[in-house]
Motif scaffolding. Structure first.
Motif, PDB file in Angstrom:
ATOM      1  N   CYS A  95      41.386  44.573  54.682  1.00 36.18           N
ATOM      2  CA  CYS A  95      41.082  45.887  55.250  1.00 36.18           C
ATOM      3  C   CYS A  95      42.239  46.378  56.124  1.00 36.18           C
ATOM      4  CB  CYS A  95      39.784  45.821  56.058  1.00 36.18           C
ATOM      5  SG  CYS A  95      39.281  47.397  56.766  1.00 36.18           S
ATOM      6  N   ALA A  96      42.798  45.493  56.941  1.00 29.04           N
ATOM      7  CA  ALA A  96      43.912  45.873  57.813  1.00 29.04           C
ATOM      8  C   ALA A  96      45.104  46.333  56.980  1.00 29.04           C
ATOM      9  CB  ALA A  96      44.295  44.703  58.718  1.00 29.04           C
ATOM     10  N   GLN A  97      45.419  45.595  55.927  1.00 28.36           N
ATOM     11  CA  GLN A  97      46.532  45.967  55.056  1.00 28.36           C
ATOM     12  C   GLN A  97      46.272  47.310  54.388  1.00 28.36           C
ATOM     13  OE1 GLN A  97      46.463  42.336  52.734  1.00 28.36           O
ATOM     14  NE2 GLN A  97      48.224  41.501  53.844  1.00 28.36           N
ATOM     15  N   ARG A  98      45.061  47.499  53.895  1.00 28.95           N
ATOM     16  CA  ARG A  98      44.701  48.755  53.215  1.00 28.95           C
ATOM     17  C   ARG A  98      44.768  49.939  54.161  1.00 28.95           C
ATOM     18  NH1 ARG A  98      40.173  51.295  53.398  1.00 28.95           N
ATOM     19  NH2 ARG A  98      38.899  49.509  54.018  1.00 28.95           N
ATOM     20  N   GLU A  99      44.159  49.782  55.334  1.00 26.03           N
ATOM     21  CA  GLU A  99      44.122  50.896  56.287  1.00 26.03           C
ATOM     22  C   GLU A  99      45.517  51.264  56.784  1.00 26.03           C
ATOM     23  OE1 GLU A  99      41.819  52.992  57.208  1.00 26.03           O
ATOM     24  OE2 GLU A  99      40.121  52.062  56.206  1.00 26.03           O
ATOM     25  N   LEU A 100      46.344  50.262  57.086  1.00 18.93           N
ATOM     26  CA  LEU A 100      47.702  50.565  57.553  1.00 18.93           C
ATOM     27  C   LEU A 100      48.467  51.355  56.498  1.00 18.93           C
ATOM     28  CD1 LEU A 100      49.772  50.209  59.861  1.00 18.93           C
ATOM     29  CD2 LEU A 100      50.577  48.162  58.660  1.00 18.93           C
ATOM     30  N   LEU A 101      48.384  50.931  55.251  1.00 15.72           N
ATOM     31  CA  LEU A 101      49.080  51.626  54.172  1.00 15.72           C
ATOM     32  C   LEU A 101      48.502  53.022  53.945  1.00 15.72           C
ATOM     33  CD1 LEU A 101      51.199  51.621  51.915  1.00 15.72           C
ATOM     34  CD2 LEU A 101      49.459  50.583  50.430  1.00 15.72           C
ATOM     35  N   GLU A 102      47.178  53.115  53.829  1.00 15.69           N
ATOM     36  CA  GLU A 102      46.555  54.413  53.557  1.00 15.69           C
ATOM     37  C   GLU A 102      46.862  55.432  54.638  1.00 15.69           C
ATOM     38  OE1 GLU A 102      42.544  52.950  51.132  1.00 15.69           O
ATOM     39  OE2 GLU A 102      42.327  53.883  53.083  1.00 15.69           O
ATOM     40  N   GLU A 103      46.710  55.026  55.904  1.00 13.16           N
ATOM     41  CA  GLU A 103      46.826  55.988  56.996  1.00 13.16           C
ATOM     42  C   GLU A 103      48.259  56.263  57.433  1.00 13.16           C
ATOM     43  OE1 GLU A 103      44.264  54.738  60.178  1.00 13.16           O
ATOM     44  OE2 GLU A 103      42.458  55.234  59.052  1.00 13.16           O
ATOM     45  N   THR A 104      49.144  55.264  57.339  1.00 14.91           N
ATOM     46  CA  THR A 104      50.495  55.428  57.896  1.00 14.91           C
ATOM     47  C   THR A 104      51.611  55.332  56.870  1.00 14.91           C
ATOM     48  OG1 THR A 104      50.920  53.078  58.368  1.00 14.91           O
ATOM     49  CG2 THR A 104      49.654  54.339  60.019  1.00 14.91           C
ATOM     50  N   GLY A 105      51.341  54.719  55.721  1.00 18.97           N
ATOM     51  CA  GLY A 105      52.384  54.493  54.728  1.00 18.97           C
ATOM     52  C   GLY A 105      53.151  53.196  54.946  1.00 18.97           C
ATOM     53  N   TYR A 106      52.831  52.458  55.998  1.00 22.25           N
ATOM     54  CA  TYR A 106      53.555  51.214  56.285  1.00 22.25           C
ATOM     55  C   TYR A 106      52.906  50.011  55.611  1.00 22.25           C
ATOM     56  CZ  TYR A 106      56.528  53.315  59.863  1.00 22.25           C
ATOM     57  OH  TYR A 106      57.467  54.068  60.534  1.00 22.25           O
ATOM     58  N   ARG A 107      53.774  49.096  55.162  1.00 21.63           N
ATOM     59  CA  ARG A 107      53.387  47.755  54.737  1.00 21.63           C
ATOM     60  C   ARG A 107      54.013  46.796  55.747  1.00 21.63           C
ATOM     61  NH1 ARG A 107      51.500  47.670  49.408  1.00 21.63           N
ATOM     62  NH2 ARG A 107      52.083  49.496  48.185  1.00 21.63           N
ATOM     63  N   ALA A 108      53.358  45.664  55.962  1.00 20.93           N
ATOM     64  CA  ALA A 108      53.873  44.680  56.908  1.00 20.93           C
ATOM     65  C   ALA A 108      54.190  43.382  56.181  1.00 20.93           C
ATOM     66  CB  ALA A 108      52.855  44.417  58.016  1.00 20.93           C
ATOM     67  N   ALA A 109      55.279  42.722  56.593  1.00 16.96           N
ATOM     68  CA  ALA A 109      55.656  41.432  56.012  1.00 16.96           C
ATOM     69  C   ALA A 109      54.849  40.293  56.630  1.00 16.96           C
ATOM     70  CB  ALA A 109      57.152  41.176  56.224  1.00 16.96           C
ATOM     71  N   ARG A 110      54.410  40.474  57.900  1.00 12.11           N
ATOM     72  CA  ARG A 110      53.668  39.416  58.597  1.00 12.11           C
ATOM     73  C   ARG A 110      52.451  40.006  59.295  1.00 12.11           C
ATOM     74  NH1 ARG A 110      56.412  35.793  62.678  1.00 12.11           N
ATOM     75  NH2 ARG A 110      56.507  37.729  63.854  1.00 12.11           N
ATOM     76  N   TRP A 111      51.404  39.181  59.344  1.00  9.78           N
ATOM     77  CA  TRP A 111      50.145  39.579  59.962  1.00  9.78           C
ATOM     78  C   TRP A 111      49.639  38.454  60.850  1.00  9.78           C
ATOM     79  CZ3 TRP A 111      47.851  44.321  59.311  1.00  9.78           C
ATOM     80  CH2 TRP A 111      48.409  45.135  58.317  1.00  9.78           C
ATOM     81  N   ALA A 112      48.948  38.821  61.931  1.00 10.00           N
ATOM     82  CA  ALA A 112      48.314  37.829  62.802  1.00 10.00           C
ATOM     83  C   ALA A 112      47.011  38.416  63.336  1.00 10.00           C
ATOM     84  CB  ALA A 112      49.227  37.444  63.958  1.00 10.00           C
ATOM     85  N   ARG A 113      45.944  37.634  63.218  1.00  9.12           N
ATOM     86  CA  ARG A 113      44.643  38.064  63.750  1.00  9.12           C
ATOM     87  C   ARG A 113      44.568  37.642  65.206  1.00  9.12           C
ATOM     88  NH1 ARG A 113      39.373  36.005  64.335  1.00  9.12           N
ATOM     89  NH2 ARG A 113      37.716  37.487  63.825  1.00  9.12           N
ATOM     90  N   ALA A 114      44.377  38.604  66.093  1.00  8.12           N
ATOM     91  CA  ALA A 114      44.315  38.311  67.527  1.00  8.12           C
ATOM     92  C   ALA A 114      42.905  37.926  67.960  1.00  8.12           C
ATOM     93  CB  ALA A 114      44.796  39.516  68.330  1.00  8.12           C
TER      94      ALA A 114
END
Length: 195
Positions: A95-114
């Motif tokens: 969901c985080a990956q989808r929302e970031l891409l849909e709303e901002t156009g950004y993809r991330a190479a690394r992710w961390a759940r806080a």
């Protein structure tokens, strides 16, 4: 007074009867008759929410990806970290990956759940997972139909000043700022994973 801080049985309420009073496209309103810890009865009205994510996306220069979006219930344009609700069966990272891409156009190479937050415990079941994202690359965004928002970058200092002045009042974003401040100060560790 109860001596064990972990024993909450003396505080628990028990559902006697539950009914749906409203069923929308993604929210449900329920009214439950409950038995109180002392044996009395009361009613609880609350919203069933599917859950959501919020993304603290860090640009290479250290600034943060932010959004400005009009929020109809409060009749205000709010400054927020990217966020969105979970689809049925969807995990937090997806969901985080989808929302970031849909709303901002950004993809991330690394992710961390806080962690997680419960933003409105008095009247909703909503849980928001807090995710960090870095190693960003910009592409095309794909807003949902009927979704309108501006994307911009801001520094941590700017966001903190906006919180103090009342320009930034979104609770999830303020909690995200707490996580960001703790992480950047070395007071919490994040377990980063490649996308």
């Amino acid at each position: 007074m109860n001596d064990s801080k972990d024993d909450d049985t003396h505080l628990r309420e028990t559902c006697v009867h539950s009914e749906t009073v409203y069923q929308g496209r993604f929210l449900e309103m329920r009214r439950d008759e409950i038995k109180l810890p002392d044996g009395g009865q009361a009613f609880r009205e609350y919203v069933i929410h599917p859950g959501a994510v919020m993304v603290i996306a860090i640009l290479p220069d250290g600034r943060l990806v932010m959004e400005r979006q009009y929020r109809y219930p409060v009749r205000l344009t709010m400054i927020e970290f990217p966020a969105g609700k979970l689809d049925a069966g969807e995990g937090g990272l997806a969901c985080a990956q989808r929302e970031l891409l849909e709303e901002t156009g950004y993809r991330a190479a690394r992710w961390a759940r806080a962690g997680v937050m419960h933003p409105v415990i008095g009247y909703a079941t909503e849980v928001i997972e807090i995710w960090f994202a870095d190693g960003l690359t910009l592409g095309d965004r794909h807003l949902d139909e009927g979704e309108f928002l501006d994307v911009f970058a801001a520094s941590q200092d700017e966001l903190e000043q906006w919180m103090l002045s009342g320009k930034l009042t979104d609770a999830k974003t303020i909690v995200g700022m707490m996580w960001l401040r703790q992480w950047r100060a070395g007071q919490c560790q994040l377990d980063w994973v490649a996308a």
